[in-house]
Design an enzyme around this catalytic site. Structure first.
Site, PDB file in Angstrom:
ATOM      1  N   ASP B  91      16.191 -64.768 -32.518  1.00 54.63           N
ATOM      2  CA  ASP B  91      15.245 -65.659 -33.180  1.00 54.63           C
ATOM      3  C   ASP B  91      15.278 -66.877 -32.352  1.00 54.63           C
ATOM      4  OD1 ASP B  91      17.500 -66.775 -33.751  1.00 54.63           O
ATOM      5  OD2 ASP B  91      17.850 -66.358 -35.857  1.00 54.63           O
ATOM      6  N   GLY B  93      15.888 -69.985 -33.677  1.00 52.54           N
ATOM      7  CA  GLY B  93      16.990 -71.133 -34.074  1.00 52.54           C
ATOM      8  C   GLY B  93      16.567 -71.979 -35.226  1.00 52.54           C
ATOM      9  N   GLY B  94      14.975 -72.013 -35.271  1.00 51.11           N
ATOM     10  CA  GLY B  94      14.490 -72.746 -36.316  1.00 51.11           C
ATOM     11  C   GLY B  94      15.139 -72.594 -37.776  1.00 51.11           C
ATOM     12  N   PHE B  95      15.316 -71.424 -38.124  1.00 50.87           N
ATOM     13  CA  PHE B  95      15.537 -70.939 -39.573  1.00 50.87           C
ATOM     14  C   PHE B  95      17.146 -71.452 -39.782  1.00 50.87           C
ATOM     15  CE2 PHE B  95      17.397 -68.422 -42.726  1.00 50.87           C
ATOM     16  CZ  PHE B  95      16.700 -68.407 -43.954  1.00 50.87           C
ATOM     17  N   GLN B 188       2.747 -67.761 -40.700  1.00 53.34           N
ATOM     18  CA  GLN B 188       3.421 -68.793 -42.053  1.00 53.34           C
ATOM     19  C   GLN B 188       2.278 -69.101 -42.928  1.00 53.34           C
ATOM     20  OE1 GLN B 188       6.528 -69.321 -42.568  1.00 53.34           O
ATOM     21  NE2 GLN B 188       7.572 -69.122 -40.948  1.00 53.34           N
ATOM     22  N   GLY B 215       8.843 -66.713 -43.200  1.00 54.90           N
ATOM     23  CA  GLY B 215       8.672 -67.467 -44.552  1.00 54.90           C
ATOM     24  C   GLY B 215       8.941 -66.638 -45.902  1.00 54.90           C
ATOM     25  N   ASP B 265      14.685 -57.162 -39.639  1.00 52.97           N
ATOM     26  CA  ASP B 265      16.118 -57.411 -39.520  1.00 52.97           C
ATOM     27  C   ASP B 265      16.787 -57.899 -40.794  1.00 52.97           C
ATOM     28  OD1 ASP B 265      14.940 -60.317 -39.266  1.00 52.97           O
ATOM     29  OD2 ASP B 265      17.193 -60.630 -39.069  1.00 52.97           O
ATOM     30  N   CYS B 303      25.882 -38.772 -46.017  1.00 58.34           N
ATOM     31  CA  CYS B 303      25.863 -39.932 -44.837  1.00 58.34           C
ATOM     32  C   CYS B 303      26.842 -39.149 -43.862  1.00 58.34           C
ATOM     33  CB  CYS B 303      26.368 -41.285 -45.180  1.00 58.34           C
ATOM     34  SG  CYS B 303      26.561 -42.231 -44.119  1.00 58.34           S
ATOM     35  N   CYS B 305      28.591 -41.181 -41.395  1.00 53.95           N
ATOM     36  CA  CYS B 305      29.356 -42.268 -40.723  1.00 53.95           C
ATOM     37  C   CYS B 305      30.858 -41.809 -40.978  1.00 53.95           C
ATOM     38  CB  CYS B 305      28.977 -43.854 -41.534  1.00 53.95           C
ATOM     39  SG  CYS B 305      29.982 -44.022 -43.021  1.00 53.95           S
ATOM     40  N   CYS B 308      32.115 -42.168 -44.823  1.00 50.13           N
ATOM     41  CA  CYS B 308      31.780 -41.030 -45.635  1.00 50.13           C
ATOM     42  C   CYS B 308      32.444 -39.573 -45.267  1.00 50.13           C
ATOM     43  CB  CYS B 308      30.376 -40.952 -45.821  1.00 50.13           C
ATOM     44  SG  CYS B 308      29.439 -42.581 -46.460  1.00 50.13           S
ATOM     45  N   HIS B 334      28.959 -48.002 -42.420  1.00 50.91           N
ATOM     46  CA  HIS B 334      28.300 -47.263 -43.410  1.00 50.91           C
ATOM     47  C   HIS B 334      26.934 -47.840 -43.843  1.00 50.91           C
ATOM     48  CE1 HIS B 334      26.614 -44.886 -46.706  1.00 50.91           C
ATOM     49  NE2 HIS B 334      26.432 -45.909 -47.490  1.00 50.91           N
TER      50      HIS B 334
END
Lengths: 375, 375
Positions: B91, B93-95, B188, B215, B265, B303, B305, B308, B334
């Site tokens: 990203d 960095g702004g957020f 935005q 946003g 993400d 699952c 993993c 599980c 998981h």
């Protein structure tokens, strides 16, 4: 047939052997990672296996309080709970009752204490300790003993050791024989050779599948600990496994193997890993130290763990500075890997009759590494 | 050739495709685990790979402050540092400047802020953000934008979006073209369709390798978020990847995929995993709940993993009650596994033209699971 140990080779007082258990064979000397509350802290069971570890330790005190021994039994036992197919040794709970619980009262029959978790009152007797360890499914059950405080007068140490003797006989009576399972007696007697000898004599008369040396690494120092081993180990039966409880640093392990000890457990590699201390072929490294901040080299070039094979010291340093869980995860993994590699190296040396030279080489590398860091 | 995305199939507005990057191909729709400070929290890179994850996200804000972008570059870049061979999106960095740092001052040129780590002062401009992301080695670089606060008036949202437009043009100029690398613009405009349309128009005029919708998931609710997607996504070029930033729950992902989003993400699976919340085929489970204390069944029978496949709910419950690190480690694993499985199931459904039925079946299972727990 109960649990057996057989000797494959000796080199001086040191022995290479195999422990035969209900959950498989374990080459000795062996270091057992500590899985306090049903988990080797910060590691999956797969990761523990990947280090070559073949046997782990579980803590009766922690597990009886949470989630509870009967609950673990209903869930299929500790092996199934924590996904560990190899053997498990459980301690008796006695040591943590003394070091962790509140308001404990010791009497001839057992010990009453308050849980450090929720303040509830519990009672541990030799019979109950053995029963809990059976409920957990332990391959190796330890006798309930009183871990003699340090320092103690000879009179205090004698009184304590004799209580442990009487409890050991009760544990033997309470133990239910099952194939591949065994009960270990614990030699006490503080730093007093005569008391250690009296303890060995009493325990071997009762008869156990293995013998632990207890009450050490409680502040007496490495020299005093080795002196106790020098006086005690030769008295133990040659055909049974010998276990030095709660020990120690890599240097402690090398010295104790040379004195005839076969089995070890200790929280040092896991606890140190969580705080950024790494044990390596070049000695101890504190990864939080600023000198690692931009170091692209691995923690230990001779190590095959993920921390060393895939990452730089700079990354590990960053993880600890940033408070990321992966830092403790990777350093714990490394330390357990290093302990396993060290034990394998010592075992190979015993099998080839080169233990003295191997130990000297290992110790020289630690020294050289430390000098390098001081420079 | 810069980074490309190609469409393999559509089903309604939804798309299945492949993102071609310098570090390999990524099937879309894709969920990128968040590797904030150079680690997906509580997971080794091997564990992340084992879930099927092909691409991760790194946070410019965290990494520029610690260990520092130039230091990461000297250490060989973020891929090497964290042992991630697949593509990485960073990203801008702004957020985090807006949400984490102290005493920030925004001007036409950029933003000045105080580090939440040590209070030091830093400056982030569109040019510096792009430079940092190049130093990190990002496959996908995000434009520096101002994440419009919610709620905002239409006037505030317009002003903010127009600043982001001007910064997007500067990011495009600053971006150094490299094979398999690309720069994404960020749409935005808050919840105002006219502003979103103006933003899309400006960004597509500049031209980017992909387009993010920013946003959102800042408090507007799922209905308002889907309304923005309904109004915005159809305006985006059909031949470029579309990325919905910071979203979201499994239900958010299903709804957004159906509206034509390709990339996601979110910290939800990792953050929830650390607190004992698990996302499963039967809905959300809080493993700390007492009803799991003696439950021998797995968290999610569908699952694969380790949490599980190898453990019971009772064990996971115990780990959280005992404060053991393995609890967060296993639940994070998981949750990431579940998110990857969900995206794979949606992609397969798009490829076979059965997305509507698949989404309905997935959502019905969540509902049934929740009813079961209420009973």
């Amino acid at each position: 047939m109960t649990l057996r140990w057989h000797c494959a080779a000796t080199d001086g007082a040191a022995r290479a052997g195999v422990l035969h258990t209900a959950h498989g064979e374990v080459p000795t000397p062996v270091f057992m990672p500590v899985g306090t509350a049903g988990t080797v802290k910060a590691m999956t069971a797969d990761a523990v296996r990947a280090t070559g570890a073949r046997m782990v330790l579980g803590n009766t005190y922690h597990l009886m309080l949470r989630p509870g021994a009967e609950r673990i039994a209903r869930l299929g036992g500790l092996h199934r709970l924590m996904d560990w197919q190899g053997p498990i040794l459980t301690d008796s709970g006695g040591f943590q009752v003394m070091s962790l619980s509140g308001l404990r009262t010791l009497d001839e029959q057992g010990v009453t204490f308050r849980s450090h978790v929720d303040g509830s009152t519990h009672r541990l007797t030799p019979e109950r300790s053995v029963e809990i360890q059976r409920l957990l499914g332990a391959d190796v059950t330890m006798c309930l003993d009183e871990c003699t405080p340090f320092p103690a007068t000879e009179e205090q140490a004698a009184e304590s050791m004799r209580l442990s003797k009487r409890w050991a006989a009760r544990c033997r009576d309470a133990f239910v024989e099952r194939p591949g399972h065994g009960l270990f007696g614990i030699v006490q007697g503080g730093v007093f050779p005569a008391l250690r000898a009296e303890s060995v004599e009493a325990l071997t008369r009762i008869g156990f599948e293995g013998y632990a040396v207890g009450g050490l690494a409680v502040g007496e120092g490495q020299e005093a600990m080795f002196a106790v081993l020098d006086a005690t180990v030769p008295l133990l039966p040659a055909d049974r496994a010998r276990y030095l409880m709660g020990v120690g640093t890599p240097a402690d392990l090398v010295g104790a193997v040379r004195r005839g000890i076969d089995m070890f457990d200790c929280v040092i590699p896991t606890r140190s890993g969580r705080t950024g201390r790494a044990y390596t072929r070049s000695g101890v490294i504190n990864i939080r130290n600023a000198r690692h901040a931009e170091d692209p080299t691995p923690l230990d070039a001779g190590c095959a763990c993920p921390a060393c094979r895939k990452h730089s010291r700079a990354y590990l340093h960053h993880l600890f500075k940033a408070g990321e869980m992966l830092g403790p995860m990777l350093l714990t993994w490394h330390n357990i890997q290093y302990y396993q590699d060290l034990m394998a190296e010592l075992r190979d040396a015993i099998l080839t009759g080169t233990l003295a030279a191997t130990a000297a080489r290992i110790e020289a590398r630690w020294q050289a590494g430390e000098e390098e860091r001081a420079a």
